[in-house]
Motif scaffolding. Structure first.
Motif, mmCIF file in Angstrom:
data_model
loop_
_atom_site.group_PDB
_atom_site.id
_atom_site.type_symbol
_atom_site.label_atom_id
_atom_site.label_comp_id
_atom_site.label_asym_id
_atom_site.label_seq_id
_atom_site.Cartn_x
_atom_site.Cartn_y
_atom_site.Cartn_z
ATOM 1 N N GLY A 186 29.733 34.227 33.486
ATOM 2 C CA GLY A 186 30.241 33.371 34.586
ATOM 3 C C GLY A 186 31.621 32.938 35.039
ATOM 4 O O GLY A 186 31.986 32.906 36.101
ATOM 5 N N LEU A 187 32.440 33.070 34.003
ATOM 6 C CA LEU A 187 33.969 33.197 34.213
ATOM 7 C C LEU A 187 34.135 34.448 35.027
ATOM 8 O O LEU A 187 35.140 34.345 35.951
ATOM 9 C CB LEU A 187 34.581 33.225 32.963
ATOM 10 N N GLY A 188 33.621 35.407 34.846
ATOM 11 C CA GLY A 188 33.902 36.750 35.666
ATOM 12 C C GLY A 188 33.595 36.409 37.014
ATOM 13 O O GLY A 188 34.251 37.286 37.869
ATOM 14 N N THR A 189 32.484 35.503 37.437
ATOM 15 C CA THR A 189 32.211 35.505 38.798
ATOM 16 C C THR A 189 33.482 34.866 39.745
ATOM 17 O O THR A 189 33.376 35.246 40.800
ATOM 18 C CB THR A 189 30.887 34.585 39.045
ATOM 19 N N VAL A 190 34.184 34.251 39.118
ATOM 20 C CA VAL A 190 35.279 33.424 39.642
ATOM 21 C C VAL A 190 36.240 34.341 40.441
ATOM 22 O O VAL A 190 36.323 34.167 41.774
ATOM 23 C CB VAL A 190 36.063 32.438 38.744
ATOM 24 N N PRO A 191 36.762 35.330 39.838
ATOM 25 C CA PRO A 191 37.610 36.185 40.757
ATOM 26 C C PRO A 191 36.747 37.135 41.743
ATOM 27 O O PRO A 191 37.317 37.663 42.864
ATOM 28 C CB PRO A 191 38.253 37.361 39.602
ATOM 29 N N TRP A 193 34.306 36.230 43.333
ATOM 30 C CA TRP A 193 33.947 35.218 44.581
ATOM 31 C C TRP A 193 34.873 35.523 45.471
ATOM 32 O O TRP A 193 34.547 35.598 46.792
ATOM 33 C CB TRP A 193 33.950 34.136 43.867
ATOM 34 N N PHE A 194 36.149 36.057 45.321
ATOM 35 C CA PHE A 194 37.028 35.950 46.488
ATOM 36 C C PHE A 194 37.106 37.571 46.717
ATOM 37 O O PHE A 194 37.770 37.721 48.065
ATOM 38 C CB PHE A 194 38.629 35.812 45.756
ATOM 39 N N ALA A 195 36.544 38.395 46.154
ATOM 40 C CA ALA A 195 36.462 39.709 46.588
ATOM 41 C C ALA A 195 35.280 40.160 47.234
ATOM 42 O O ALA A 195 35.221 40.484 48.235
ATOM 43 C CB ALA A 195 36.681 40.663 45.415
ATOM 44 N N VAL A 196 34.169 40.108 46.370
ATOM 45 C CA VAL A 196 32.811 40.377 47.369
ATOM 46 C C VAL A 196 31.987 39.269 46.566
ATOM 47 O O VAL A 196 31.353 39.213 45.744
ATOM 48 C CB VAL A 196 32.141 41.580 46.835
ATOM 49 N N TRP A 197 31.757 38.034 47.905
ATOM 50 C CA TRP A 197 30.795 36.805 47.339
ATOM 51 C C TRP A 197 29.447 37.302 47.085
ATOM 52 O O TRP A 197 28.791 36.812 46.452
ATOM 53 C CB TRP A 197 31.195 35.811 48.207
ATOM 54 N N PRO A 198 28.794 38.249 47.807
ATOM 55 C CA PRO A 198 27.374 38.533 47.306
ATOM 56 C C PRO A 198 27.298 39.154 45.835
ATOM 57 O O PRO A 198 26.218 38.439 45.092
ATOM 58 C CB PRO A 198 26.905 39.624 48.406
ATOM 59 N N ALA A 199 28.282 39.982 45.419
ATOM 60 C CA ALA A 199 28.238 40.317 44.036
ATOM 61 C C ALA A 199 28.380 38.975 43.153
ATOM 62 O O ALA A 199 27.887 38.822 42.113
ATOM 63 C CB ALA A 199 29.205 41.210 43.783
ATOM 64 N N ALA A 200 29.432 38.159 43.554
ATOM 65 C CA ALA A 200 29.639 36.987 42.679
ATOM 66 C C ALA A 200 28.347 36.246 42.696
ATOM 67 O O ALA A 200 28.026 35.617 41.316
ATOM 68 C CB ALA A 200 30.753 36.257 43.135
ATOM 69 N N ALA A 202 25.254 37.127 42.861
ATOM 70 C CA ALA A 202 24.282 37.966 41.929
ATOM 71 C C ALA A 202 24.757 37.811 40.421
ATOM 72 O O ALA A 202 23.890 37.389 39.435
ATOM 73 C CB ALA A 202 24.108 39.253 42.454
ATOM 74 N N ALA A 203 25.927 37.962 40.268
ATOM 75 C CA ALA A 203 26.471 37.736 38.847
ATOM 76 C C ALA A 203 26.568 36.441 38.172
ATOM 77 O O ALA A 203 26.129 36.047 37.299
ATOM 78 C CB ALA A 203 28.033 38.294 38.759
ATOM 79 N N GLY A 204 26.787 35.237 39.048
ATOM 80 C CA GLY A 204 26.345 34.059 38.761
ATOM 81 C C GLY A 204 25.152 33.631 38.467
ATOM 82 O O GLY A 204 24.987 33.044 37.337
ATOM 83 N N LEU A 205 24.223 33.971 39.206
ATOM 84 C CA LEU A 205 22.808 33.700 38.884
ATOM 85 C C LEU A 205 22.532 34.875 37.494
ATOM 86 O O LEU A 205 21.875 33.941 36.563
ATOM 87 C CB LEU A 205 21.827 34.465 39.890
ATOM 88 N N ALA A 206 23.080 35.847 37.288
ATOM 89 C CA ALA A 206 22.627 36.398 36.115
ATOM 90 C C ALA A 206 23.189 35.627 34.999
ATOM 91 O O ALA A 206 22.634 35.718 33.821
ATOM 92 C CB ALA A 206 23.334 37.841 36.145
ATOM 93 N N ALA A 207 24.464 35.201 35.157
ATOM 94 C CA ALA A 207 25.245 34.423 33.862
ATOM 95 C C ALA A 207 24.252 33.365 33.818
ATOM 96 O O ALA A 207 24.011 33.031 32.580
ATOM 97 C CB ALA A 207 26.417 33.910 34.505
ATOM 98 N N ILE A 208 23.650 32.582 34.553
ATOM 99 C CA ILE A 208 23.137 31.373 34.409
ATOM 100 C C ILE A 208 21.682 31.875 33.734
ATOM 101 O O ILE A 208 21.353 31.297 32.601
ATOM 102 C CB ILE A 208 22.635 30.565 35.543
ATOM 103 N N ALA A 209 21.220 32.739 34.029
ATOM 104 C CA ALA A 209 19.850 33.412 33.330
ATOM 105 C C ALA A 209 20.268 33.896 31.897
ATOM 106 O O ALA A 209 19.398 33.459 31.002
ATOM 107 C CB ALA A 209 19.385 34.575 34.106
#
Lengths: 315, 120
Positions: A186-191, A193-200, A202-209
């Motif tokens: 989840g913390l990894g999605t923050v940076p 988010w500013f680079a490639v938001w679709p990847a962020a 996907a990573a955010g959803l994976a973190a929650i899951a």
């Protein structure tokens, strides 16, 4: 012996080469040559192939996978779980290149040069999803694994249940490692988010899951066994008491059951939060169902007592 | 943990649930810090109202056996020491004694007098 359902499954498999060849024939005059075969993250073409080479390569892969899938569909008549699963896998393998090939040609139709071609997101999603749907349909159509009647447990000496008595067992297993992993992701999605938001995303959803499945709740009652995830006990998977042959407490090694989370392998289904003790059910059809849970011995004892009571009252 | 309830018993459903948790704490099968089943799951499994389970948990909290926190569920208090466990066991015996007295028509006041008489 070939059943109508096997014929239907074969028909689903055959859609892959038929559509790939059909789209190739229909659009061969309208697409640029070479055709685009790869796009970079920005959506620009960064790989091309001559149309005949592309077509031959795709059709070879699709053909081989189709042959494999058809062979496994035929073999599934002997009711082996592996054949049904293999047929579904091979169907996916045949459909994926066929769908990507068709999607590429459709997107390239009427373009003058390969570099002009854009692949719309909808097309990518469709080409990725359709093979999964086809594989799922094939798996559903094929016969389920052999029904081996499992012996019922003997009347349990330690836990006797009266006919109308209400009894329940609820236990949980949780994994701090999964929770930490989820938080780190989840913390990894923050940076990101500013680079490639679709990847962020996907990573955010994976973190929650991942964080969500760190708790598994197992409930045993007169309806059977229910396994649920997360603090809200959702989603939930139920195994009916009538489908259970017996239960035991066992050691669950995640890698032998396909990993963490909710897994389906030839060994059976498993809800895994951590390595270690859990409840292992043997179902009437010979399949197994495992769930990690702390101190599972009374749960196994209760399942066996409930199964015995059900067979007693059903008589 | 395993919980059994008998709807035909004169003892209320919440009391039956609380009694079993108490017994598990006394015999050590529930240890300090252990989590009690989520009330919703236990209620659905036993086919009782969720508030019945929550009433049982609230009674156990009032006795100082469990901690009830919103969002974290019910936990056996981790500061529950051996004397507390003994006290819980004693309270259960007192409760049993009251039940037994009531069955033969002895009021709590008469029971207190009986206990005074038994003092050396």
């Amino acid at each position: 012996m070939t059943s109508p359902r096997q014929l239907l499954a074969a028909l689903v498999v055959l859609q892959a080469p038929v559509w790939a060849a059909g789209v190739g024939l229909a659009l061969r005059g309208d697409v640029p040559d070479p055709v685009p075969t790869h796009w970079d993250l920005a959506g620009d073409v960064d790989g091309t192939l001559a149309l005949p080479v592309f077509t031959v390569v795709v059709l070879a892969v699709v053909g081989a996978a189709t042959a494999l899938a058809l062979g496994l569909v035929a073999a599934s008549g002997r009711r082996s779980a592996l054949a049904s699963l293999g047929a579904a896998g091979a169907t996916w393998l045949a459909w994926l290149p066929a769908a990507l090939y068709a999607a590429t040609l459709v997107a390239s139709a009427d373009a003058a040069r390969a570099a002009d071609v854009r692949l719309p997101l909808v097309t990518i999603l469709l080409a990725t999803l359709l093979p999964f749907v086809a594989a799922l349909v094939v798996h559903r159509l094929l016969p389920s694994p052999v029904w081996r009647e499992q012996p019922l447990p003997a009347e349990s000496a330690t836990l006797a249940l009266a006919d109308g008595e209400r009894v329940a067992w609820v236990g949980q297993a949780s994994s701090r490692a999964l929770l930490v992993l989820g938080v780190v992701l989840g913390l990894g999605t923050v940076p990101l988010w500013f680079a490639v938001w679709p990847a962020a995303l996907a990573a955010g959803l994976a973190a929650i899951a991942v964080a969500w499945v760190h708790v598994v709740t197992v409930r045993v009652d007169d309806a059977g066994v229910a396994v649920s995830w997360g603090p809200a006990q959702w989603p939930r998977v139920r195994v009916g008491l009538a489908d259970i042959a017996s239960a035991e407490a066992g050691d669950i090694e995640p890698l032998r059951w396909g990993g963490w989370g909710y897994r389906r392998t030839t060994r059976g289904r498993a809800a895994v939060a951590r390595r270690g003790e859990g409840l292992v059910l043997t179902l009437r059809d010979g399949q197994r169902f495992a769930a990690t849970v702390d101190r599972p011995e009374p749960a196994a004892e209760l399942v066996n007592a409930l199964v015995v009571r059900l067979s007693r009252t059903a008589r | 943990m395993l919980i059994r309830v008998d709807p035909a018993s004169p003892l209320g459903l919440a009391d039956q649930i609380a009694a079993q948790v108490r017994a598990a704490v006394i015999d050590g099968s529930l240890r300090g810090g252990d989590k009690l089943p989520p009330a919703r799951e236990l209620a659905a499994a036993l086919d009782v109202n969720m508030h019945t389970v929550l009433r049982a948990y609230a009674a156990l909290r009032d006795e100082g056996i469990v901690d009830l926190r919103r969002g974290r569920g019910a936990h056996v208090r981790s500061d529950l020491a051996e004397p507390d466990r003994e006290r819980v066991a004693l309270r259960r015996e007192v409760r049993d004694l009251l039940d037994r007295a009531a069955r033969i028509g002895i009021t709590p006041e008469e029971l207190v007098n009986e206990i005074r008489k038994a003092l050396p």
